[in-house]
Design a protein around this motif. Sequence first.
Motif, PDB file in Angstrom:
ATOM      1  N   TRP A 364       1.140  -0.943  -0.086  1.00 32.21           N
ATOM      2  CA  TRP A 364       0.039   0.344  -0.370  1.00 32.21           C
ATOM      3  C   TRP A 364       0.613   1.352   0.496  1.00 32.21           C
ATOM      4  CZ3 TRP A 364      -1.188   3.599   4.276  1.00 32.21           C
ATOM      5  CH2 TRP A 364      -1.628   4.196   4.329  1.00 32.21           C
ATOM      6  N   LYS A 365       1.889   1.060   0.555  1.00 32.40           N
ATOM      7  CA  LYS A 365       2.994   2.594   0.541  1.00 32.40           C
ATOM      8  C   LYS A 365       3.710   2.376  -0.573  1.00 32.40           C
ATOM      9  CE  LYS A 365       5.247   3.825   4.515  1.00 32.40           C
ATOM     10  NZ  LYS A 365       5.616   3.548   5.846  1.00 32.40           N
ATOM     11  N   ILE A 366       4.663   1.493  -1.447  1.00 35.65           N
ATOM     12  CA  ILE A 366       5.102   1.880  -1.915  1.00 35.65           C
ATOM     13  C   ILE A 366       3.265   2.286  -3.250  1.00 35.65           C
ATOM     14  CG2 ILE A 366       5.330   0.343  -3.724  1.00 35.65           C
ATOM     15  CD1 ILE A 366       6.696  -2.060  -2.200  1.00 35.65           C
ATOM     16  N   GLU A 367       2.323   1.370  -3.028  1.00 35.34           N
ATOM     17  CA  GLU A 367       1.429   2.373  -4.305  1.00 35.34           C
ATOM     18  C   GLU A 367       1.204   3.844  -4.279  1.00 35.34           C
ATOM     19  OE1 GLU A 367      -3.567   1.809  -5.262  1.00 35.34           O
ATOM     20  OE2 GLU A 367      -2.970   0.133  -4.339  1.00 35.34           O
ATOM     21  N   ARG A 368       1.333   4.619  -3.022  1.00 36.25           N
ATOM     22  CA  ARG A 368       1.169   5.130  -2.282  1.00 36.25           C
ATOM     23  C   ARG A 368       2.651   6.518  -3.005  1.00 36.25           C
ATOM     24  NH1 ARG A 368      -2.979   7.344   0.825  1.00 36.25           N
ATOM     25  NH2 ARG A 368      -1.539   8.165   2.504  1.00 36.25           N
ATOM     26  N   GLU A 369       2.918   5.853  -2.489  1.00 39.07           N
ATOM     27  CA  GLU A 369       4.668   6.277  -2.643  1.00 39.07           C
ATOM     28  C   GLU A 369       4.845   6.668  -4.630  1.00 39.07           C
ATOM     29  OE1 GLU A 369       8.669   8.220  -1.988  1.00 39.07           O
ATOM     30  OE2 GLU A 369       6.175   8.293  -0.866  1.00 39.07           O
TER      31      GLU A 369
END
Length: 392
Positions: A364-369
């Motif tokens: 999820w954090k990779i997608e948001r980043e």
Amino acid sequence: MSPLFELDDQLQFTSNEVTSRPMNTRYDALALFSGGLDSILACKVIQDQGLKVLGIHFITPFFGNPEKIEDWQEIYGVDILPVDISSKYIKMMLDVPAHGMGKLVNPCVDCKIMMLRHAHSLMDEFGAKFIISGEVVGQRPMSQRQEALNSIRNDAEVRDVLLRPLCAKSQLITPCEESGLVDREKLPHISGRGRKEQLAMAKAYGFKVIPTPAGGCKLTEYENAARFLPLLRNLKEPDVNFFKLTTVGRQYWAGNKLLAIGRNQDDNENIEKLFNDGDYVFEVKDFPGPLSLGRALNPEGWTEREILDAAAMTASFSPKARNSGGEVVVNVIGPDGNKDVSVLPSRETETVFAGPNLEGLKEWKIERENFRLKNIELKKIEGDNLALGKND
């Protein structure tokens, strides 16, 4: 009534914004006041120069201790105004923080920018000439590197009004120092992660209570980050009540259904206060036990099976109900009214309720980043195209 609404007759405010201020009171400086040692010392060193300071204590579901304000004012001699920014803060997190997140779900840089902007908006009302913060260069890995401190100051648009008293001598001189309002030579010169100097200052001030570093942000704690993650991944609009609910009691998820089970009387009272239309409340009859609240992430109804299993889960946390050896009655209040159901207390139900976890956080954090970086690139391209257009 919650302490959030009872702190001072002169400080009346709602859950989302300050609505009135101390009457006829002017201050030289507004301070970001977390209640941590650095924020207190920043206030004291400015007060030592004969200047009046008003501490601004920001409140969200993730941080803030309004119930401590009265004691802080008495112990440390600083006027403090509580300001709830919950809705704005949650919106910032859902919109993808411009500077990204830390190890868990903590947007530390964007958090400080938001607080400084808000404090800046209050300056005229209190006649304040500058803002102070307890930041110390090099103390925190994400938000107090020199590069981050510069970015926070610039993005919050407080370059001309922000003073960081504890590390001012390692920073560019500010207008309030140049004008002589603040004597730069009388400010401390602190840097790095050690706290020896701050503790010595606290002792010199005669503090009977030495506070810890501010910390206390639930977004930096594994257990609490797991509680918030389902909402951060799935909510489209800020829902302050829902985030508050995830801080109460034991938390269990079954798909998009949350069951919050009280651990004590305080939890039970908070669950009552947080009840919304569409929720279910479960309470064991004839035995002492917890109150629990069921809520769905999406406007989707609970099946009869899910209701019965939530009732069984609730009853399983009542020792006397569990030891009764048979079915017990649980009262259920929901969208369809009030009814009693008979269930066998159990935590092994057909509906699988599981505790919070951080599964999927990394992805999820990779997608948001990636989304954040893409937005930065698009803005850069737009800026370049605009500049080319002007040159043409």
